[in-house]
Design a protein around this motif. Structure first.
Motif, PDB file in Angstrom:
ATOM      1  N   ILE C 109       0.836  -1.288  -0.111  1.00  0.00           N
ATOM      2  CA  ILE C 109       0.144  -0.176   0.121  1.00  0.00           C
ATOM      3  C   ILE C 109       0.911   1.222  -0.101  1.00  0.00           C
ATOM      4  O   ILE C 109       0.745   2.317  -0.821  1.00  0.00           O
ATOM      5  N   GLN C 110       2.008   1.181   0.815  1.00  0.00           N
ATOM      6  CA  GLN C 110       3.095   2.396   0.833  1.00  0.00           C
ATOM      7  C   GLN C 110       3.479   2.589  -0.726  1.00  0.00           C
ATOM      8  O   GLN C 110       3.808   3.828  -0.893  1.00  0.00           O
ATOM      9  N   ARG C 111       4.039   1.528  -1.257  1.00  0.00           N
ATOM     10  CA  ARG C 111       4.133   1.665  -2.489  1.00  0.00           C
ATOM     11  C   ARG C 111       3.344   2.293  -3.529  1.00  0.00           C
ATOM     12  O   ARG C 111       3.558   3.184  -4.251  1.00  0.00           O
ATOM     13  N   ASN C 112       2.054   1.821  -3.535  1.00  0.00           N
ATOM     14  CA  ASN C 112       1.074   2.205  -4.334  1.00  0.00           C
ATOM     15  C   ASN C 112       0.763   3.753  -4.026  1.00  0.00           C
ATOM     16  O   ASN C 112       0.213   4.591  -4.906  1.00  0.00           O
ATOM     17  N   ASP C 113       0.871   4.227  -2.666  1.00  0.00           N
ATOM     18  CA  ASP C 113       0.203   5.462  -2.387  1.00  0.00           C
ATOM     19  C   ASP C 113       1.587   6.389  -2.523  1.00  0.00           C
ATOM     20  O   ASP C 113       1.683   7.692  -2.116  1.00  0.00           O
ATOM     21  N   GLU C 114       2.678   5.583  -3.040  1.00  0.00           N
ATOM     22  CA  GLU C 114       3.609   6.783  -3.372  1.00  0.00           C
ATOM     23  C   GLU C 114       4.569   7.149  -2.153  1.00  0.00           C
ATOM     24  O   GLU C 114       5.441   7.955  -2.123  1.00  0.00           O
ATOM     25  N   GLN C 115       4.157   6.556  -1.111  1.00  0.00           N
ATOM     26  CA  GLN C 115       5.075   6.822   0.125  1.00  0.00           C
ATOM     27  C   GLN C 115       6.474   6.497   0.106  1.00  0.00           C
ATOM     28  O   GLN C 115       7.246   7.360   0.626  1.00  0.00           O
ATOM     29  N   ILE C 116       6.737   5.444  -0.535  1.00  0.00           N
ATOM     30  CA  ILE C 116       8.139   5.008  -0.765  1.00  0.00           C
ATOM     31  C   ILE C 116       8.935   6.069  -1.715  1.00  0.00           C
ATOM     32  O   ILE C 116       9.987   6.532  -1.248  1.00  0.00           O
ATOM     33  N   ASP C 117       8.336   6.503  -2.706  1.00  0.00           N
ATOM     34  CA  ASP C 117       8.933   7.488  -3.526  1.00  0.00           C
ATOM     35  C   ASP C 117       9.076   8.737  -2.806  1.00  0.00           C
ATOM     36  O   ASP C 117       9.924   9.248  -2.935  1.00  0.00           O
ATOM     37  N   ALA C 118       7.882   9.170  -1.999  1.00  0.00           N
ATOM     38  CA  ALA C 118       7.984  10.154  -0.967  1.00  0.00           C
ATOM     39  C   ALA C 118       9.562  10.299  -0.136  1.00  0.00           C
ATOM     40  O   ALA C 118      10.140  11.154  -0.111  1.00  0.00           O
ATOM     41  N   LEU C 119       9.474   9.010   0.310  1.00  0.00           N
ATOM     42  CA  LEU C 119      10.841   8.892   1.194  1.00  0.00           C
ATOM     43  C   LEU C 119      12.036   9.323   0.331  1.00  0.00           C
ATOM     44  O   LEU C 119      12.903  10.021   0.922  1.00  0.00           O
ATOM     45  N   GLN C 120      11.948   8.833  -0.712  1.00  0.00           N
ATOM     46  CA  GLN C 120      13.344   9.310  -1.688  1.00  0.00           C
ATOM     47  C   GLN C 120      13.416  10.599  -1.947  1.00  0.00           C
ATOM     48  O   GLN C 120      14.499  10.901  -2.089  1.00  0.00           O
ATOM     49  N   THR C 121      12.311  11.214  -2.270  1.00  0.00           N
ATOM     50  CA  THR C 121      12.436  12.758  -2.605  1.00  0.00           C
ATOM     51  C   THR C 121      12.784  13.380  -1.208  1.00  0.00           C
ATOM     52  O   THR C 121      13.200  14.504  -1.326  1.00  0.00           O
ATOM     53  N   MET C 122      12.519  12.966  -0.174  1.00  0.00           N
ATOM     54  CA  MET C 122      13.067  13.644   1.214  1.00  0.00           C
ATOM     55  C   MET C 122      14.542  13.114   1.535  1.00  0.00           C
ATOM     56  O   MET C 122      15.043  13.346   2.649  1.00  0.00           O
ATOM     57  N   SER C 123      15.109  12.460   0.469  1.00  0.00           N
ATOM     58  CA  SER C 123      16.516  12.064   1.072  1.00  0.00           C
ATOM     59  C   SER C 123      16.692  10.970   2.011  1.00  0.00           C
ATOM     60  O   SER C 123      17.681  10.955   2.779  1.00  0.00           O
ATOM     61  N   ILE C 124      15.364  10.289   2.345  1.00  0.00           N
ATOM     62  CA  ILE C 124      15.601   9.192   3.221  1.00  0.00           C
ATOM     63  C   ILE C 124      15.602   7.973   2.640  1.00  0.00           C
ATOM     64  O   ILE C 124      14.986   7.781   1.656  1.00  0.00           O
TER      65      ILE C 124
END
Lengths: 257, 151, 249
Positions: C109-124
């Motif tokens: 779900i986190q992948r589909n909700d782009e939460q994983i991408d979001a982490l990447q954009t936050m340099s996490i």
């Protein structure tokens, strides 16, 4: 117009499909640039290439005259990041409160101490009028509030460029308008450069300094929103009239319900 | 408050769990982590049938140690390694025998201490008795020495 | 052939997550949440399944052993089969069912909700942030849960063997303590660690890569990832059990 964000010859393909085929784009500092185009034409792909979520096949991206490589972007974490990304569905973490969501990039990827982080996040929440909801979880917030939390998270690192991926999708017309107002408002307050992808034509033109029309993998039109109507390209006017028609019919459907 | 209770649960879980892990290892599995309060000697048997690592070592019916290892040497003798506590001092005259608990019970090693020089760790007991082979005993008794398997 | 690729990818995935964990900030807090998810929340099911496994083994082995007049060996039989085999295997399967499936769908779900991408954009580092603490928690929780399963199971065997049937309780416990060697316990712990790393890596991998691995996008993709995660990790546990047993024996 000198360009702050400069994109040259950006290519990206998935399988046999060339999604981006030589994108050139110049974005001025502290301006709002909106990318429009049909669904599935690659607007989000372009945004994700700029944010380094996707690796372009070819092309360069320069920020303030310096080429951006992956390593450099990842190294920037203490003072502030160059890019922030605001996702279509907000991408907030359900298990974290509004406060923790906004504080996340600072807690995880900055060298600030706890007191400094708290001060900065509190300040941001005051700006966003979210102070009362700081301890609530995303599931307990309204759609508009979630958008503001996501915006807060995108801005807390003081980015130079904020990428908005359809910031108004799924919001009612009134909320759409307030999100656009918010972008303009915070752009003035924080001085970031905004790059938007939006389907909300023509409302989005009111806040845009420049509009870029993406079609068949290229930027087919780039200019001020006022110039759009006088543009001779029939494909663009076709797209615009359809977009307007779609908007009207959706509004009418909304009124009927 | 919510987080506090999670921390309390996790803390209790880890404490209880470590206790379980160590109990299983040290009490049940008789593992020794800190140095060794035991020494080993070996004993040479012509047959160590039924003796396994973990089998008991007894003196006068009292358990004093365990069998650590059973291997075959180049003369086709069974070399049984016995683990004995440091507090137990034996002499070089000690006799080791493979015994059976009951008629068909587990095999164990019985030690009969003798006299003489004290035994050093690593000493090999050569004065040994292998187990009585009950099957051959019965067949000899029942069938009067005819070399056939008793069914 | 693709199995080899998957195996390599999962190993790199697990390694990346473990390494990523040690670059994270607030490791203790994250690890606490991980242990809560994989350890504390699995405790009730492990205790229950352990007890019933022990009870059943007490009955089954008693009726088998009594035929040979060897019911005094009940303690040995129960303790060794639990510590060597059933403890690590059933613990791993239960944790897969309880925590692994939930983790796969959550990450999906986190992948589909782009939460994983979001982490990447936050340099996490998303791998270190999301999967790292869970893998480290696995290393702590699996031996613990296995030990608890073993002990409760041995107690269950005592309940049926000695309390219900007529094996002398002194004989039962004596056999348990005498027959189990450190090598048995160690083998059980090795299995627990290997099973833990394998299952949690597979579950996290399937969820994390929902967008690449599932044949459907969206909700169906997440449910497929969760199902695949459980099936894959269960099969892997049993296959790995055979391999490790043949090495240890």
């Amino acid at each position: 117009m000198d360009s702050f964000l400069k994109i040259r010859g950006l290519n990206k393909h998935f399988g046999d499909k060339r999604v981006l085929d030589g994108i050139d784009l110049d974005v001025a500092a502290a301006s709002v640039t909106t990318i429009i185009g049909k669904s599935g034409i690659g607007k989000s792909v372009l945004l994700k290439c700029i944010a380094n979520l996707l690796q372009p096949d070819a092309g360069t991206i320069e920020l303030d005259g310096q080429a951006i490589s992956q390593s450099r972007r990842n190294a920037q974490s203490d003072a502030g990041v160059s890019f922030s990304y605001m996702f279509q569905n907000n991408a907030l973490f359900d298990s974290l409160t509004a406060f923790e969501n906004v504080a996340l990039p600072l807690c995880e990827a900055s060298k600030l101490n706890k007191a400094e982080i708290e001060e900065r996040v509190d300040e941001m929440l005051v700006h966003l009028e979210l102070s009362d909801s700081a301890d609530r979880y995303p599931g307990e917030l309204s759609g508009g509030m979630k958008k503001r939390v996501a915006l807060g998270r995108a801005l807390i690192t003081k980015p130079q460029v904020v990428l908005f991926d359809e910031p108004t999708t799924g919001l009612d017309p009134e909320r759409k308008f307030s999100v656009f107002e918010m972008i303009v408002d915070y752009r003035e307050r924080f001085g970031f450069t905004a790059l938007l992808v939006s389907h909300d034509i023509p409302e989005v033109f009111e806040i845009s300094d420049r509009v870029a029309w993406l079609d068949e993998g290229r930027i087919k039109f780039f200019g001020k929103p006022e110039e759009l109507n006088t543009d001779a390209q029939s494909a663009l006017s076709g797209f615009l009239s359809k977009a307007n028609y779609g908007r009207k019919s959706s509004l009418m459907n909304g009124a009927n319900e | 408050m919510k987080n506090r209770s999670i921390e309390f649960l996790v803390g209790s879980f880890v404490l209880l769990g470590l206790a379980a892990v160590l109990y299983l290892a040290i009490q049940v599995g008789s593992a020794r982590f800190f140095g060794s309060d035991s020494y080993t000697v070996t004993a040479r048997f012509s047959s160590a049938s039924g003796v396994n690592p973990g089998s008991r070592v007894e003196i006068a019916g009292v358990r004093v140690g365990t069998v650590k290892d059973v291997v075959l040497d180049e003369f086709f003798d069974a070399i049984v390694t016995l683990e004995l506590p440091n507090s137990l001092e034996l002499d070089e005259d000690t006799i080791a025998s493979v015994k059976t608990a009951g008629l068909i019970g587990d095999r164990f090693i019985d030690l009969s201490p003798g006299g003489g020089f004290p035994m050093e760790p690593g000493y090999e007991i050569v004065d040994t008795e292998s187990a009585l082979d009950i099957e051959s005993l019965i067949s000899r008794f029942a069938l009067g020495g005819i070399d056939e398997k008793a069914e | 052939m693709s199995v080899v690729f998957d195996l390599g990818e999962i190993s790199l995935f697990g390694w990346g997550a473990l390494r990523g964990f040690f670059t994270q900030r607030g490791r203790l807090a994250k690890l606490t949440l991980g242990i809560h998810e994989i350890g504390v929340r699995c405790f009730p099911i492990i205790a229950t399944v352990g007890l019933f496994t022990g009870l059943v083994m007490g009955l089954q082995l008693y009726y088998t052993l009594v035929k040979f007049g060897a019911e005094s060996a009940l303690g040995t039989a129960v303790a060794l089969s639990l510590i060597r085999e059933l403890g690590p295997v059933l613990t791993a399967l239960m944790v897969v069912g309880q925590a692994g499936s939930a983790m796969a769908s959550e990450l999906g779900i986190q992948r589909n909700d782009e939460q994983i991408d979001a982490l990447q954009t936050m340099s996490i580092d998303p791998l270190g942030f999301l999967v790292g603490p869970r893998l480290v928690a696995t290393l702590i929780c699996f031996p613990i849960l296995t030990a608890i399963f073993d002990l409760i199971g041995i107690f269950g065997g005592y309940l049926t063997g000695s309390v219900l049937l007529n094996v002398d309780s002194g004989v039962y416990w004596n056999r348990v303590f005498e027959s189990v060697t450190w090598a048995d316990v160690q083998g059980g712990y090795i299995k627990a660690l290997v099973f833990g790393l394998l299952t949690i890596s597979i579950c996290a991998y399937r969820g994390y890569n929902t967008h690449r691995k599932a044949s459907f996008p969206g909700v169906r993709g997440v449910s497929e990832s969760a199902t695949r995660a459980v099936v894959w990790s269960s099969v892997t546990v049993l296959a790995a059990d055979y391999l490790i047993t043949s090495f240890l024996m």
